[in-house]
Write a protein that holds these residues in place. Structure first.
Motif, PDB file in Angstrom:
ATOM      1  N   LEU A 101       1.988  -0.816  10.386  1.00 12.44           N
ATOM      2  CA  LEU A 101       1.833   0.594  10.042  1.00 12.44           C
ATOM      3  C   LEU A 101       3.192   1.284   9.914  1.00 12.44           C
ATOM      4  CD1 LEU A 101       0.079   3.051   9.534  1.00 12.44           C
ATOM      5  CD2 LEU A 101      -0.141   3.348  12.026  1.00 12.44           C
ATOM      6  N   MET A 102       4.157   0.859  10.717  1.00 18.78           N
ATOM      7  CA  MET A 102       5.503   1.416  10.627  1.00 18.78           C
ATOM      8  C   MET A 102       6.054   1.245   9.213  1.00 18.78           C
ATOM      9  SD  MET A 102       8.379   2.726  11.755  1.00 18.78           S
ATOM     10  CE  MET A 102       8.362   2.733  13.554  1.00 18.78           C
ATOM     11  N   PHE A 103       5.942   0.034   8.669  1.00 14.97           N
ATOM     12  CA  PHE A 103       6.487  -0.227   7.338  1.00 14.97           C
ATOM     13  C   PHE A 103       5.697   0.501   6.251  1.00 14.97           C
ATOM     14  CE2 PHE A 103       7.941  -4.185   9.600  1.00 14.97           C
ATOM     15  CZ  PHE A 103       9.259  -3.772   9.695  1.00 14.97           C
ATOM     16  N   LEU A 104       4.393   0.615   6.434  1.00 14.83           N
ATOM     17  CA  LEU A 104       3.573   1.360   5.474  1.00 14.83           C
ATOM     18  C   LEU A 104       3.967   2.830   5.471  1.00 14.83           C
ATOM     19  CD1 LEU A 104       1.170   1.579   3.514  1.00 14.83           C
ATOM     20  CD2 LEU A 104      -0.318   1.868   5.515  1.00 14.83           C
ATOM     21  N   THR A 105       4.149   3.401   6.663  1.00 15.62           N
ATOM     22  CA  THR A 105       4.523   4.809   6.792  1.00 15.62           C
ATOM     23  C   THR A 105       5.887   5.072   6.159  1.00 15.62           C
ATOM     24  OG1 THR A 105       3.275   4.957   8.862  1.00 15.62           O
ATOM     25  CG2 THR A 105       4.882   6.688   8.434  1.00 15.62           C
ATOM     26  N   LEU A 106       6.837   4.194   6.448  1.00 13.78           N
ATOM     27  CA  LEU A 106       8.174   4.348   5.864  1.00 13.78           C
ATOM     28  C   LEU A 106       8.137   4.191   4.348  1.00 13.78           C
ATOM     29  CD1 LEU A 106      10.593   2.538   8.336  1.00 13.78           C
ATOM     30  CD2 LEU A 106      10.628   4.949   7.686  1.00 13.78           C
ATOM     31  N   PHE A 107       7.368   3.205   3.872  1.00 13.84           N
ATOM     32  CA  PHE A 107       7.251   2.991   2.428  1.00 13.84           C
ATOM     33  C   PHE A 107       6.745   4.262   1.740  1.00 13.84           C
ATOM     34  CE2 PHE A 107       4.353   2.044  -1.087  1.00 13.84           C
ATOM     35  CZ  PHE A 107       5.229   1.460  -1.998  1.00 13.84           C
ATOM     36  N   ASN A 108       5.701   4.855   2.272  1.00 10.66           N
ATOM     37  CA  ASN A 108       5.121   6.061   1.663  1.00 10.66           C
ATOM     38  C   ASN A 108       6.126   7.208   1.635  1.00 10.66           C
ATOM     39  OD1 ASN A 108       2.659   4.819   1.185  1.00 10.66           O
ATOM     40  ND2 ASN A 108       1.769   5.480   3.140  1.00 10.66           N
ATOM     41  N   TYR A 109       6.857   7.380   2.729  1.00 11.74           N
ATOM     42  CA  TYR A 109       7.815   8.492   2.780  1.00 11.74           C
ATOM     43  C   TYR A 109       9.026   8.221   1.883  1.00 11.74           C
ATOM     44  CZ  TYR A 109      10.715  12.280   4.504  1.00 11.74           C
ATOM     45  OH  TYR A 109      11.499  13.410   4.573  1.00 11.74           O
ATOM     46  N   MET A 110       9.506   6.985   1.880  1.00 10.05           N
ATOM     47  CA  MET A 110      10.676   6.652   1.064  1.00 10.05           C
ATOM     48  C   MET A 110      10.344   6.703  -0.424  1.00 10.05           C
ATOM     49  SD  MET A 110      12.138   3.649   3.580  1.00 10.05           S
ATOM     50  CE  MET A 110      13.566   3.141   2.611  1.00 10.05           C
ATOM     51  N   GLU A 111       9.112   6.375  -0.774  1.00  5.66           N
ATOM     52  CA  GLU A 111       8.681   6.507  -2.160  1.00  5.66           C
ATOM     53  C   GLU A 111       8.701   7.969  -2.594  1.00  5.66           C
ATOM     54  OE1 GLU A 111       6.868   3.963  -4.796  1.00  5.66           O
ATOM     55  OE2 GLU A 111       8.887   3.673  -3.987  1.00  5.66           O
TER      56      GLU A 111
END
Length: 642
Positions: A501-511
């Motif tokens: 979930l950490m990587f998913l959350t970061l991916f969404n914000y960085m996108e």
């Protein structure tokens, strides 16, 4: 000395003894019957690197060698190695896994792929060039010897300056302050100027309480420079070498002459030329000392060959040896006097303040930085050399590292810094303007830890990465079936699903920010967890996501435990809180100071990921959740969100 102080010192001695035994036992247990079969566990605990590949050896002097090893791939995992660490270099038999040879050493440098270790021997140990080499952290008694002596010194002090300082710090006497010419510096904010004036007016003891991002080091440097206008020389200390080097470098940038006391292996490259050893060797008299020692060696060699019946000749050579020894001692004393006479600041760790080179040396003022991270007995070591003491630190950030649970619970965790604030609050001044964080990120810590007194500097108060961004978000996993797990080897906790979930959350914000913008503006991201096992999980799992490759190669993403991020900051901080269980056990998270450090590393965006059902049973996390609910954003994540 009154009986109350005596009892407190005796208690400190007892607690320090408990810690010493625990520390010694820990390393003895780790290395006893050590074999390759136990390396996996030691590596997971961050105290062993194996296998190392030999690269080169350099002979430093007559009995010191520096050896460079190539590190194993798994060194990316959380570890406790750092420059200055004492280690055992060991040679294992690859076939049966037993330890064949080992020697003690000190880590000089840790690069991306290599480690440089100094060891002491008359000749190079050739077995280091073979297969099966590793390094293992180990216990050193010297630190405890210094702390024990310091406690003995303050216990015996009577009718002298040390006794006065002791009584002030134990709260049985008041500290004195005298009016001084008001100090003004337009580059400092009002609370920083107040702190400098507070230091300048102090006659005994003063404390600078510096919350995250408030410019504590800047304030301390200015206070030292002002102090040196009326005092010829002062000492600067901190518990670890890194903190000492940071302040020493900043003083040198301002034109202050510094001599760095300590093992050169523990000093940054920038300070190597101002170590006592380097300055000693550069002095013109040094070549004369070498000549004297060469002549003494020659005379001793000749002396052994003289027949026993030639007594007059033996006496003559003995006298010549004594003359050269006395002359060499005179030259050494002259060099030492020259170095100290021409150095405005003597910089050392607290333990380093007790090195032989400083025996009998006293200072009008000693500045102790990061005092809230040091054990109380360690602080007393430099104080025994002081006429006046200035502390700087923050007891609401990282505490001292203590291995003995009993010692910690019985009071060793409480530092001298926080005890002085409790006993003599008039000694302390608080820095209140912070220059790092968006106001929303700052305010929870300000209210919980600093009585709401922190104010965000206008330049950072409302600064976000995108317009209308919400600076603080909590991704709540309470509706998921995420479960924490304990390491097979070791005691750390990890949470597989939360890592994903950490990587998913970061991916969404960085996108949302855009890859190009992140790279061009060098937006920095810190991924933090209180648990080393979770950080190691991040480091392994992130390689599975190609999206993050460019950011990793440009060194924009860092993954560390909270302790590893002390003193650092990032544009985005994402914290994995890990704990997720029905019993609401939060363990390590109950040390709120560490959570304070983690949250206050963020400049513009703070992401918290955790199970509110587990965490909100604790009053701190309940207050934090309510704060985010009111001032930020709560995202309830469930499997359906995917």
């Amino acid at each position: 000395m009154n009986s109350g102080i005596k009892r407190k010192i005796e208690k400190l001695k007892r607690l320090l003894s408990l810690e010493k035994v625990e520390d010694d036992t820990f390393f003895a247990k780790q290395f006893r019957d050590f074999s390759l079969s136990k390396i996996g566990k030691a590596a997971k605990e961050g105290i062993c690197w194996y296998p190392l590949a030999f690269e080169k050896t350099i002979k430093v002097d007559e009995d010191t060698f520096k050896v460079t090893f190539r590190l194993p791939h798994n060194m990316e995992e959380e570890h406790s190695f750092q420059p200055g660490s004492s280690v055992k270099i060991f040679h294992a038999n690859v076939l049966n896994g037993s330890i064949i040879d080992f020697t003690e050493g000190i880590i000089d440098l840790i690069h991306i792929n290599t480690v440089v270790v100094s060891y002491f021997a008359k000749k190079h140990l050739n077995w280091m060039e073979e297969e099966g080499i590793g390094i293992h952290l180990f216990f050193s008694k010297y630190t405890y010897t210094v702390m024990e002596k310091a406690l003995d010194d303050i216990s015996r002090a009577d009718g002298n300056r040390l006794a006065q300082l002791r009584d002030i710090m134990f709260g049985t006497q008041q500290a004195n302050f005298m009016p001084c010419n008001p100090y003004h510096n337009e580059w400092l904010n009002p609370s920083q100027q107040k702190a400098v004036n507070h230091i300048l007016s102090s006659q005994d003891v003063a404390l600078v309480h510096g919350p995250p991002g408030t410019g504590k080091t800047t304030t301390l440097v200015e206070a030292i420079i002002e102090t040196l206008k009326t005092e010829h020389q002062i000492m600067v200390c901190a518990f670890n070498n890194i903190a000492v080097d940071v302040i020493a470098e900043k003083l040198m940038e301002r034109g202050i002459s510094v001599v760095r006391i300590g093992n050169p292996a523990k000093v940054t490259d920038e300070l190597l030329n101002v170590t006592y050893e380097a300055m000693f060797c550069e002095h013109p008299y040094y070549t004369d000392i070498l000549s004297c020692k060469a002549k003494i060696k020659e005379l001793k060699s000749g002396y052994s060959k003289i027949p026993s019946r030639s007594k007059r000749k033996k006496i003559e050579i003995k006298n010549q040896i004594l003359e050269y020894q006395h002359y060499a001692s005179f030259l050494e004393f002259s060099i030492k006097s020259f170095i100290f006479k021409n150095s405005q600041v003597v910089a050392a760790t607290m333990i380093g303040s007790s090195f032989q080179i400083l025996k009998g040396v006293t200072f009008s003022t000693i500045f102790i930085d990061e005092a809230a991270q040091a054990l109380e007995p360690a602080c007393w070591a430099p104080i025994t050399k002081a006429n006046r003491v200035i502390f700087a630190g923050d007891h609401h950030q990282l505490p001292p590292t203590i291995k003995s649970y009993e010692a910690a619970q019985s009071g060793l965790m409480h530092t001298l810094f926080e005890k002085i604030i409790e006993r003599n609050p008039e000694c302390a001044t608080l820095l209140t303007t912070q220059y790092r964080m968006h106001e929303t990120i700052m305010n929870f810590s300000s209210r919980w830890f600093y009585a709401g007194r922190l104010v965000a500097f206008p330049g950072v108060r409302y600064k976000t990465l995108v317009d209308n961004d919400i600076p603080v978000e909590w991704v709540d996993t309470s509706k998921c079936k995420f479960r924490e797990n304990r390491q097979t080897h070791g005691t750390s906790i990890y949470n597989d699903e939360e890592a994903e979930l950490m990587f998913l959350t970061l991916f969404n914000y960085m996108e949302k920010l855009g890859e190009r913008r992140i790279l061009e503006e060098r937006v920095t991201i810190g991924i933090i967890s209180p648990y080393s096992a979770q950080v190691n999980l991040f480091r392994n799992r992130i390689k599975e996501y190609r999206y993050f490759d460019d950011f990793l190669s440009h060194k924009l993403i860092s993954m560390k435990t909270i302790d590893g991020f002390q003193g650092q900051e990032r544009d985005i901080i994402a914290i994995s809180l890990v704990r997720s269980n029905r019993e609401a056990r939060i363990g390590f998270l109950s040390d709120y100071r560490r959570i304070n450090v983690a949250m206050t590393r963020a400049r513009k965006k703070l992401l918290l990921i955790g199970n509110s059902s587990t965490l909100r049973e604790d009053p701190f996390f309940e207050a934090l959740f309510q704060y985010v609910q009111k001032n930020g954003l709560i995202t309830e994540f469930s499997i359906e969100n995917e």
